[in-house]
Design an enzyme around this catalytic site. Structure first.
Site, PDB file in Angstrom:
ATOM      1  N   GLU A   1       0.851  -1.182   0.000  1.00 40.27           N
ATOM      2  CA  GLU A   1       0.000   0.000   0.000  1.00 40.27           C
ATOM      3  C   GLU A   1       0.894   1.242   0.000  1.00 40.27           C
ATOM      4  OE1 GLU A   1      -3.847   1.612   2.551  1.00 40.27           O
ATOM      5  OE2 GLU A   1      -2.304   0.460   3.581  1.00 40.27           O
TER       6      GLU A   1
ATOM      7  N   LYS B   1      -9.864   0.861  -2.637  1.00 42.09           N
ATOM      8  CA  LYS B   1      -9.977   0.429  -1.242  1.00 42.09           C
ATOM      9  C   LYS B   1     -11.349   0.768  -0.663  1.00 42.09           C
ATOM     10  CE  LYS B   1      -7.507   0.872   3.183  1.00 42.09           C
ATOM     11  NZ  LYS B   1      -6.376   1.554   3.880  1.00 42.09           N
TER      12      LYS B   1
ATOM     13  N   CYS C   1      -5.122  -3.612   2.862  1.00 41.81           N
ATOM     14  CA  CYS C   1      -4.843  -3.295   4.258  1.00 41.81           C
ATOM     15  C   CYS C   1      -6.051  -3.482   5.194  1.00 41.81           C
ATOM     16  CB  CYS C   1      -4.291  -1.870   4.346  1.00 41.81           C
ATOM     17  SG  CYS C   1      -3.364  -1.544   5.880  1.00 41.81           S
TER      18      CYS C   1
END
Length: 275
Positions: free
Chosen positions: A44, A114, A156
């Site tokens: 990321e 995301k 993440c």
């Protein structure tokens, strides 16, 4: 895919300057000296780990330049590349944390934005994170075909939401990508258990390329990029240093695990949240 294929996670300590981080990637690819088809995975925020989220908004307007360079890298090295996240424009005040998947001819075969944004308080030197202040959440689950199996894309904080990964498996996922920049506090407590849980419950391979160390922006990240088998076995661990770790994806082994323990066929609670 009849034979195992190579997956690589590159662990980085990214700074604020994209050109420096890009050159680090190039050096890593040169050192790998790949002799077979490979999927290279980045963390990321690999391209720029900015001081502020406003800086990410500003950079997002120029990041198409770096995407063009990544396309050339894929063609030159003959690799598939999962490019962690790159900030791309959403509107004048926000960006999306875009996870781009390139094939070996440089085409973008998928873009995942995301979905779960990190708005939490953590007992570290930063104290609090409000990712949603300048980042727009994605809305679409992404699972795509590749020579390495069907790939499910995530980022993440997504790893804490198993319903997302159940939806990916419903769409045929065999390999889960989870590029990350976990804090040292949450990483020490939860990183490996969360990743192993996602691998075990979905019976998928997991590749989680991570940020590590103390960054120019003051952030501290946990590292320990992992490659996991569908049984939850750690195939590779980058621990606390920058560099690349490798593992093999064997879909025959995956199918054997799923045949012996048909978890998905037994699951009486199919996710409906992401319909």
């Amino acid at each position: 895919m009849d034979h195992p294929s190579k997956v690589i996670a590159i662990q980085m300590c990214s700074g604020v300057e994209p050109s420096v981080n890009y050159q680090y990637l190039v050096r890593q690819l040169e050192e790998l000296n790949l002799q077979q088809p490979a999927l290279v995975c980045l963390p990321e925020a690999w391209l720029a780990f900015c001081h502020t989220s406003q800086d990410s908004v500003i950079l997002s307007a120029t990041n198409t330049y770096w995407i063009t360079k990544l396309k050339l890298l894929c063609r030159n090295y003959g690799i598939w590349l999962a490019a962690g996240t790159i900030a791309l424009p959403h509107d004048n005040e926000r960006y999306v944390a875009a996870s781009l998947l390139f094939n070996d001819t440089g085409d973008i075969v998928a873009q995942y934005n995301k979905m779960h944004l990190f708005d939490v308080d953590v007992d570290d030197n930063t104290q609090g994170y409000r990712e949603s202040s300048h980042c727009a959440a994605g809305t679409e689950v992404k699972v795509v075909d590749s020579p390495f199996g069907r790939i499910g894309l995530s980022v993440c904080y997504d790893v804490r939401f198993p319903g997302l990964y159940q939806k990916m498996v419903d769409q045929g996922a065999q390999l889960l990508l989870i590029p990350s920049a976990f804090t040292t506090v949450t990483g020490a407590a939860h990183w490996q258990p969360l990743l192993q849980a996602r691998a075990i419950e979905t019976q998928c391979y997991v590749v989680a390329a991570a940020q590590v160390g103390i960054h120019e922006n003051g952030r501290k990240t946990f590292g320990h990029s992992l490659i996991l088998s569908p049984w939850g076995t750690v195939l590779a661990d980058a621990k606390g240093t920058c560099g690349a770790v490798q593992g093999d994806i064997d879909l025959a082994e995956l199918m054997q695990i799923r045949t012996k323990m048909p978890v998905q066929a037994h699951n009486r609670f199919k996710s409906e949240f992401y319909e």
